[in-house]
Write a protein that holds these residues in place. Structure first.
Motif, PDB file in Angstrom:
ATOM      1  N   VAL A  10       0.860  -1.173   0.000  1.00 42.14           N
ATOM      2  CA  VAL A  10       0.000   0.000   0.000  1.00 42.14           C
ATOM      3  C   VAL A  10       0.897   1.225   0.000  1.00 42.14           C
ATOM      4  O   VAL A  10       1.787   1.344   0.837  1.00 42.14           O
ATOM      5  CB  VAL A  10      -0.906   0.027   1.250  1.00 42.14           C
ATOM      6  CG1 VAL A  10      -1.773   1.283   1.257  1.00 42.14           C
ATOM      7  CG2 VAL A  10      -1.763  -1.226   1.324  1.00 42.14           C
ATOM      8  N   ARG A  12       0.807   5.598  -0.437  1.00 41.78           N
ATOM      9  CA  ARG A  12       0.066   6.849  -0.579  1.00 41.78           C
ATOM     10  C   ARG A  12       0.808   7.682  -1.602  1.00 41.78           C
ATOM     11  O   ARG A  12       2.030   7.820  -1.529  1.00 41.78           O
ATOM     12  CB  ARG A  12      -0.009   7.586   0.750  1.00 41.78           C
ATOM     13  CG  ARG A  12      -0.802   8.888   0.621  1.00 41.78           C
ATOM     14  CD  ARG A  12      -0.935   9.607   1.923  1.00 41.78           C
ATOM     15  NE  ARG A  12       0.347  10.196   2.293  1.00 41.78           N
ATOM     16  CZ  ARG A  12       0.714  10.512   3.515  1.00 41.78           C
ATOM     17  NH1 ARG A  12      -0.087  10.265   4.531  1.00 41.78           N
ATOM     18  NH2 ARG A  12       1.869  11.055   3.750  1.00 41.78           N
ATOM     19  N   VAL A  62      -4.536   6.275  -2.315  1.00 43.78           N
ATOM     20  CA  VAL A  62      -3.692   5.112  -2.048  1.00 43.78           C
ATOM     21  C   VAL A  62      -3.757   4.147  -3.220  1.00 43.78           C
ATOM     22  O   VAL A  62      -4.783   4.028  -3.899  1.00 43.78           O
ATOM     23  CB  VAL A  62      -4.071   4.382  -0.739  1.00 43.78           C
ATOM     24  CG1 VAL A  62      -3.863   5.278   0.462  1.00 43.78           C
ATOM     25  CG2 VAL A  62      -5.470   3.852  -0.777  1.00 43.78           C
ATOM     26  N   LEU A  64      -2.563   0.064  -4.372  1.00 39.37           N
ATOM     27  CA  LEU A  64      -1.981  -1.235  -4.083  1.00 39.37           C
ATOM     28  C   LEU A  64      -1.039  -1.512  -5.249  1.00 39.37           C
ATOM     29  O   LEU A  64      -1.457  -1.428  -6.408  1.00 39.37           O
ATOM     30  CB  LEU A  64      -3.040  -2.331  -4.032  1.00 39.37           C
ATOM     31  CG  LEU A  64      -3.984  -2.376  -2.856  1.00 39.37           C
ATOM     32  CD1 LEU A  64      -4.912  -3.581  -2.976  1.00 39.37           C
ATOM     33  CD2 LEU A  64      -3.239  -2.438  -1.544  1.00 39.37           C
ATOM     34  N   ARG A 104      -9.853  -4.574  -0.260  1.00 38.62           N
ATOM     35  CA  ARG A 104      -8.657  -4.192   0.506  1.00 38.62           C
ATOM     36  C   ARG A 104      -8.432  -2.687   0.434  1.00 38.62           C
ATOM     37  O   ARG A 104      -8.108  -2.044   1.431  1.00 38.62           O
ATOM     38  CB  ARG A 104      -7.447  -4.958  -0.008  1.00 38.62           C
ATOM     39  CG  ARG A 104      -6.214  -4.687   0.804  1.00 38.62           C
ATOM     40  CD  ARG A 104      -5.150  -5.707   0.589  1.00 38.62           C
ATOM     41  NE  ARG A 104      -3.931  -5.281   1.276  1.00 38.62           N
ATOM     42  CZ  ARG A 104      -2.784  -5.868   1.165  1.00 38.62           C
ATOM     43  NH1 ARG A 104      -2.668  -6.940   0.415  1.00 38.62           N
ATOM     44  NH2 ARG A 104      -1.732  -5.416   1.797  1.00 38.62           N
ATOM     45  N   THR A 107     -11.103  -0.939   2.612  1.00 33.72           N
ATOM     46  CA  THR A 107     -10.760  -1.065   4.035  1.00 33.72           C
ATOM     47  C   THR A 107      -9.631  -0.110   4.400  1.00 33.72           C
ATOM     48  O   THR A 107      -9.664   0.536   5.459  1.00 33.72           O
ATOM     49  CB  THR A 107     -10.378  -2.523   4.356  1.00 33.72           C
ATOM     50  OG1 THR A 107     -11.497  -3.360   4.067  1.00 33.72           O
ATOM     51  CG2 THR A 107      -9.972  -2.691   5.814  1.00 33.72           C
ATOM     52  N   GLU A 108      -8.653   0.003   3.539  1.00 36.49           N
ATOM     53  CA  GLU A 108      -7.529   0.924   3.777  1.00 36.49           C
ATOM     54  C   GLU A 108      -8.025   2.364   3.835  1.00 36.49           C
ATOM     55  O   GLU A 108      -7.617   3.136   4.714  1.00 36.49           O
ATOM     56  CB  GLU A 108      -6.482   0.760   2.670  1.00 36.49           C
ATOM     57  CG  GLU A 108      -5.223   1.536   2.892  1.00 36.49           C
ATOM     58  CD  GLU A 108      -4.347   0.983   4.010  1.00 36.49           C
ATOM     59  OE1 GLU A 108      -3.597   1.791   4.597  1.00 36.49           O
ATOM     60  OE2 GLU A 108      -4.393  -0.225   4.298  1.00 36.49           O
ATOM     61  N   THR A 111      -9.868   2.959   7.140  1.00 38.22           N
ATOM     62  CA  THR A 111      -8.917   3.057   8.250  1.00 38.22           C
ATOM     63  C   THR A 111      -8.219   4.407   8.254  1.00 38.22           C
ATOM     64  O   THR A 111      -8.096   5.065   9.296  1.00 38.22           O
ATOM     65  CB  THR A 111      -7.880   1.917   8.161  1.00 38.22           C
ATOM     66  OG1 THR A 111      -8.581   0.669   8.236  1.00 38.22           O
ATOM     67  CG2 THR A 111      -6.847   2.005   9.267  1.00 38.22           C
ATOM     68  N   ARG A 112      -7.789   4.846   7.093  1.00 40.64           N
ATOM     69  CA  ARG A 112      -7.068   6.120   6.995  1.00 40.64           C
ATOM     70  C   ARG A 112      -7.999   7.304   7.256  1.00 40.64           C
ATOM     71  O   ARG A 112      -7.593   8.282   7.873  1.00 40.64           O
ATOM     72  CB  ARG A 112      -6.377   6.234   5.639  1.00 40.64           C
ATOM     73  CG  ARG A 112      -5.194   5.288   5.520  1.00 40.64           C
ATOM     74  CD  ARG A 112      -4.628   5.256   4.112  1.00 40.64           C
ATOM     75  NE  ARG A 112      -3.524   4.326   4.043  1.00 40.64           N
ATOM     76  CZ  ARG A 112      -2.261   4.683   3.813  1.00 40.64           C
ATOM     77  NH1 ARG A 112      -1.948   5.940   3.611  1.00 40.64           N
ATOM     78  NH2 ARG A 112      -1.318   3.764   3.766  1.00 40.64           N
TER      79      ARG A 112
END
Length: 178
Positions: A10, A12, A62, A64, A104, A107-108, A111-112
């Motif tokens: 991951v 940014r 972000v 992946l 994924r 979810t990231e 969270t961020r």
């Protein structure tokens, strides 16, 4: 058993970072193929917000990456409602779909956004993206429409609707165990 895929990382990035270019090129092509000018065209949508809205502290973009190549990504920006972030630019490269990468990324982003102080997230997706609707429903997002009521997907009917009625809107309380 070993995975046929190299490790995912991951990262940014700034929206103008060359690493993000495939995301925007693929989104442009996909939006144009699915919607044409129904929402004003992909170029208009992808330039609707200044790049700075996708930078901390108000947002993030972000990606992946796999072997240094972006395979999925997404972003969030501060929404007009206090304490709320809006998901934008969700994307998975066509060759990497059906691997759970979009979940994924989502979810990231959740969270961020929570770490940035947002208590809620919102997003919209279009009527010709049933896979996105399925993702958000399965990821615990609350639909702001009745999923049991079929929505039109044909261009003439969609054009007759106000833009807001063409979209599928969702929300999620961050930190929600769903």
């Amino acid at each position: 058993m070993t995975s046929p895929y190299p490790a995912l990382h991951v990262v940014r990035v700034h929206p103008d970072d060359p690493l993000a270019a495939p995301l925007f090129a693929a989104l442009t092509a996909e939006y144009d193929a699915r919607y044409g000018d129904l929402f004003g065209g992909a170029a208009e949508e992808l330039t609707r917000y200044p790049a700075t809205e996708f930078l901390p502290p108000d947002g993030e973009l972000v990606l992946l990456t796999e072997g240094g190549v972006p395979v999925a990504g997404g972003a969030f920006r501060r929404h007009a409602d206090p304490g709320t972030a809006e998901v934008k630019r969700m994307w998975t490269a066509a060759a990497h779909r059906r691997r759970g990468l979009a979940r994924r990324v989502l979810t990231e982003l959740e969270t961020r956004a929570a770490a940035a102080g947002h208590a809620r997230m919102v997003l919209t997706t279009g009527p010709r993206q049933p896979e996105a609707v399925a993702l958000y429903l399965s990821a615990g997002w609350t639909p702001l429409f009745d999923p049991a009521v079929p929505r039109p997907t044909d261009t003439p009917t969609l054009r007759a609707l106000p833009v807001a009625a063409r979209l599928y809107a969702f929300e999620k309380t961050l930190g929600d165990p769903s």
